[in-house]
Each structure stands twice: as C-alpha cells, then as structure tokens.
Design an enzyme around this catalytic site. Structure first.
Site, PDB file in Angstrom:
ATOM      1  N   ASN A 284       0.871  -1.178   0.000  1.00  0.00           N
ATOM      2  CA  ASN A 284       0.000   0.000   0.000  1.00  0.00           C
ATOM      3  C   ASN A 284       0.906   1.226   0.000  1.00  0.00           C
ATOM      4  O   ASN A 284       1.417   1.624   1.041  1.00  0.00           O
ATOM      5  CB  ASN A 284      -0.905  -0.010   1.245  1.00  0.00           C
ATOM      6  CG  ASN A 284      -1.791   1.221   1.304  1.00  0.00           C
ATOM      7  OD1 ASN A 284      -1.875   1.978   0.334  1.00  0.00           O
ATOM      8  ND2 ASN A 284      -2.448   1.434   2.439  1.00  0.00           N
TER       9      ASN A 284
ATOM     10  N   LYS B 225       0.111   4.169  -0.499  1.00  0.00           N
ATOM     11  CA  LYS B 225      -0.597   5.369  -0.019  1.00  0.00           C
ATOM     12  C   LYS B 225      -0.277   6.545  -0.961  1.00  0.00           C
ATOM     13  O   LYS B 225      -0.088   6.342  -2.160  1.00  0.00           O
ATOM     14  CB  LYS B 225      -0.225   5.685   1.427  1.00  0.00           C
ATOM     15  CG  LYS B 225      -0.336   4.461   2.334  1.00  0.00           C
ATOM     16  CD  LYS B 225      -0.214   4.777   3.779  1.00  0.00           C
ATOM     17  CE  LYS B 225      -0.196   3.469   4.560  1.00  0.00           C
ATOM     18  NZ  LYS B 225      -0.290   3.669   5.995  1.00  0.00           N
TER      19      LYS B 225
ATOM     20  N   HIS C 116      -9.675   0.879   4.178  1.00  0.00           N
ATOM     21  CA  HIS C 116      -8.442   1.115   4.942  1.00  0.00           C
ATOM     22  C   HIS C 116      -8.752   2.066   6.104  1.00  0.00           C
ATOM     23  O   HIS C 116      -9.575   2.977   5.971  1.00  0.00           O
ATOM     24  CB  HIS C 116      -7.365   1.717   4.030  1.00  0.00           C
ATOM     25  CG  HIS C 116      -6.019   1.737   4.682  1.00  0.00           C
ATOM     26  ND1 HIS C 116      -5.644   2.722   5.563  1.00  0.00           N
ATOM     27  CD2 HIS C 116      -4.974   0.865   4.615  1.00  0.00           C
ATOM     28  CE1 HIS C 116      -4.420   2.461   6.014  1.00  0.00           C
ATOM     29  NE2 HIS C 116      -3.996   1.343   5.450  1.00  0.00           N
TER      30      HIS C 116
ATOM     31  N   GLU D  47      -7.287   4.543   7.217  1.00  0.00           N
ATOM     32  CA  GLU D  47      -7.109   5.977   6.918  1.00  0.00           C
ATOM     33  C   GLU D  47      -8.320   6.524   6.158  1.00  0.00           C
ATOM     34  O   GLU D  47      -8.697   7.687   6.322  1.00  0.00           O
ATOM     35  CB  GLU D  47      -5.797   6.192   6.131  1.00  0.00           C
ATOM     36  CG  GLU D  47      -4.598   5.981   7.051  1.00  0.00           C
ATOM     37  CD  GLU D  47      -3.335   5.494   6.360  1.00  0.00           C
ATOM     38  OE1 GLU D  47      -3.240   5.561   5.125  1.00  0.00           O
ATOM     39  OE2 GLU D  47      -2.433   5.020   7.091  1.00  0.00           O
TER      40      GLU D  47
ATOM     41  N   GLU E 213      -5.773  -5.156  10.164  1.00  0.00           N
ATOM     42  CA  GLU E 213      -4.738  -4.156  10.430  1.00  0.00           C
ATOM     43  C   GLU E 213      -5.072  -3.404  11.718  1.00  0.00           C
ATOM     44  O   GLU E 213      -5.889  -2.471  11.704  1.00  0.00           O
ATOM     45  CB  GLU E 213      -4.685  -3.144   9.284  1.00  0.00           C
ATOM     46  CG  GLU E 213      -4.394  -3.752   7.935  1.00  0.00           C
ATOM     47  CD  GLU E 213      -3.796  -2.718   6.989  1.00  0.00           C
ATOM     48  OE1 GLU E 213      -2.663  -2.924   6.557  1.00  0.00           O
ATOM     49  OE2 GLU E 213      -4.455  -1.695   6.720  1.00  0.00           O
TER      50      GLU E 213
ATOM     51  N   GLY F 122       2.023   2.103  10.749  1.00  0.00           N
ATOM     52  CA  GLY F 122       2.957   3.217  10.645  1.00  0.00           C
ATOM     53  C   GLY F 122       3.593   3.612  11.970  1.00  0.00           C
ATOM     54  O   GLY F 122       4.224   4.664  12.072  1.00  0.00           O
TER      55      GLY F 122
ATOM     56  N   SER G 201       3.127  -2.334  10.362  1.00  0.00           N
ATOM     57  CA  SER G 201       4.583  -2.316  10.574  1.00  0.00           C
ATOM     58  C   SER G 201       5.272  -3.634  10.212  1.00  0.00           C
ATOM     59  O   SER G 201       6.226  -4.033  10.865  1.00  0.00           O
ATOM     60  CB  SER G 201       4.906  -1.887  12.006  1.00  0.00           C
ATOM     61  OG  SER G 201       4.416  -0.572  12.235  1.00  0.00           O
TER      62      SER G 201
HETATM   63  C1  PEP Z   1      -1.035   0.125   6.023  1.00  0.00           C
HETATM   64  O1  PEP Z   1      -1.222   1.316   5.980  1.00  0.00           O
HETATM   65  O2  PEP Z   1      -1.823  -0.643   5.437  1.00  0.00           O
HETATM   66  C2  PEP Z   1       0.108  -0.380   6.774  1.00  0.00           C
HETATM   67  C3  PEP Z   1       0.070  -1.590   7.212  1.00  0.00           C
HETATM   68  O3  PEP Z   1       1.140   0.516   7.004  1.00  0.00           O
HETATM   69  P1  PEP Z   1       2.565   0.186   7.691  1.00  0.00           P
HETATM   70  O4  PEP Z   1       3.055  -1.099   7.086  1.00  0.00           O
HETATM   71  O5  PEP Z   1       3.410   1.356   7.352  1.00  0.00           O
HETATM   72  O6  PEP Z   1       2.297   0.027   9.152  1.00  0.00           O
END
Ligand code: PEP
Length: 253
Positions: A9, A11, A97, A99, A169, A175, A215
């Site tokens: 992703n 983003k 997601h 976000e 998630e 993040g 992460s």
């Molecule tokens: C995400 O935004 O789907 C995600 C898992 O981000 P990160 O791997 O940076 O934690």
C-alpha cells in the site's frame, strides 16, 4: 492451499520517477515465488494503468486501487468507479483502509456498497478491518472486528465472499513501528476465520486469504506469515523500498 499474498500500500507516496524505479527493481529480478503466491501493488490511482502495463506479463503480479467509489459512473467529481478501474485491467481494490475510515468518515454500510460495486465489476476487494488502541486495551477487539466484517460483508453470497481478501490491520500498529506479536496476529486471524465459518461454513472460511498489516518489514515478515491463519501481509512504509519489500515477498510461506 490458500493464496499467500504480499500486498503493498504505497498510499500517497512516490512521484513518477521514483515509482517507476521501484517497480523496475521489483520486476527486473523478481523474487522466486510458489504457485500459490501473489504480489499486489496498491499504487496511487494515476499510476495504475502504466504499472499494470509493466507487470501484466509477470505471473502473479497485480495492481490494486487504494479505494473505489460506492457509486456507478456519473456526476461524482474526483471519484473513480469500479467500472473505470476494471476497464484498465485492475483486478483488486483496497476497501475500508483505516485511513479512509478515519479521514473520510467511511462507515461500514458505505463500505458494503463499495464491496458490491467491486464484485459487480469483477474486482476483488481487499477488505480492511482492525481496532484502535483503546479497543485493544479494553480487550474487545474480537467484537469490534466482528461488527466491521458483518456489517460490510455478511450480505454477500458464499460464492462471492469466498473469493475476497481480508486485511486485519490493528490501527495501533499502522505506521507506528509497533507490530502485533505473532500470537496476537494468529489469535485474531483465527477468530475472524471462525466467525466467517459460523455464518458460511468451513469451506468458505478456509478459502479466504487473511493478511496481517501493521509495521510489517523484511525482518519480521516470515515469522508473522508463518502463523497458520496469516496468509501474508498488507504493507505500507516497508513497501516503498524494493529490497525491503522483496524480503517481505520472500517471507511468504
Ligand atoms: C497500512 O497502511 O496498510 C500499513 C500496514 O502501514 P505500515 O506497514 O506502514 O504500518
């Protein structure tokens, strides 16, 4: 065996030159993959067509939209419909997601509509769910995720739901550099699978790939993915670096 997936992703990151460099490094020497492995690149919408053209001859590499409209084509300025995505060959869309839920107030019922638009256009949803920190601290994460899944997905017939991908998630791990432990990931992935099995039966539940996101990086991917109910990952930050993402792909079981 279920599909094991390394999904990126990106983003809202990477200008064109950097995006091309990243794709080139992923495909110039692709990681060796098993038959049930797939790589999905969730790239900014303006790159979907170009990147799809670059990867379309590489087995088991796909692009994904990071979102889609809940509407069909029409007067919805700035939105992108699933029929437009399908017309350029997009096969996957990330839907729900955290976000999007947070910054665009996307509700479970709106996400149900997006999921429907995706299926109507033969696009496979990568449906995201996961709890914020206060819910994890209260220990009510299973119930929280059950509501997200039932309200957005349980109207689907078995033959559709069995083809989708779920990304669990936990918001507190996205993040932040904090990762759920392997045990925490396995526990809730198993719970999600059992919850789906209770409504649709074991065959359906066993066919759904459930990805972990939060992460994931090269150094922790294989241990998280080794859990029996973790079928790969949805990766943000670490998917922006070719070497790191290749390590993640290598971590698929
Ligand atoms: C995400 O935004 O789907 C995600 C898992 O981000 P990160 O791997 O940076 O934690």
């Amino acid at each position: 065996m279920r599909k094991q997936i390394a999904a990126a992703n990106w983003k809202m990151n990477l200008e064109k030159e950097k995006a091309n460099e990243l794709v080139e490094s992923l495909i110039s020497e692709p990681v060796e993959m098993k038959d049930n492995h797939a790589v999905i690149l969730g790239v900014p919408a303006v790159y979907l067509n170009d990147i799809n053209e670059k990867i379309k001859n590489i087995d088991d590499y796909f692009v994904a939209a990071q979102d889609c409209s809940s509407n069909n084509n029409g007067a919805f300025t700035g939105e992108i419909s699933c029929s437009i995505l399908a017309s350029i060959g997009v096969k996957y869309a990330i839907i729900g997601h955290s976000e999007r839920r947070m910054y665009h107030n996307e509700s479970n019922s709106l996400l149900a509509e997006k999921v429907d638009r995706a299926f109507e256009n033969n696009i496979i949803p990568i449906f995201c769910c996961g709890e914020p920190l206060n819910i994890r601290e209260a220990g009510t994460q299973n119930n929280y995720v059950e509501v997200q899944i039932s309200e957005s997905l349980f109207h689907l017939p078995a033959e559709k739901i069995k083809t989708l991908v779920i990304a669990y998630e936990p918001i507190w791990a996205i993040g932040t550099g904090k990762t759920a432990t392997e045990q925490q990931a396995q526990e809730i992935h198993k719970h999600i699978r059992n919850f789906i099995a209770a409504k649709y039966g074991n065959d359906v539940a066993e066919s759904i790939s459930i990805l972990y996101g939060g992460s994931v990086k090269g150094s922790n991917a294989s241990s998280i993915f080794s859990q029996p109910d973790v079928d790969g990952g949805l990766v943000g930050g670490a998917s922006l670096k070719a070497d790191e993402f290749k390590e993640i792909i290598k971590g698929l079981k």
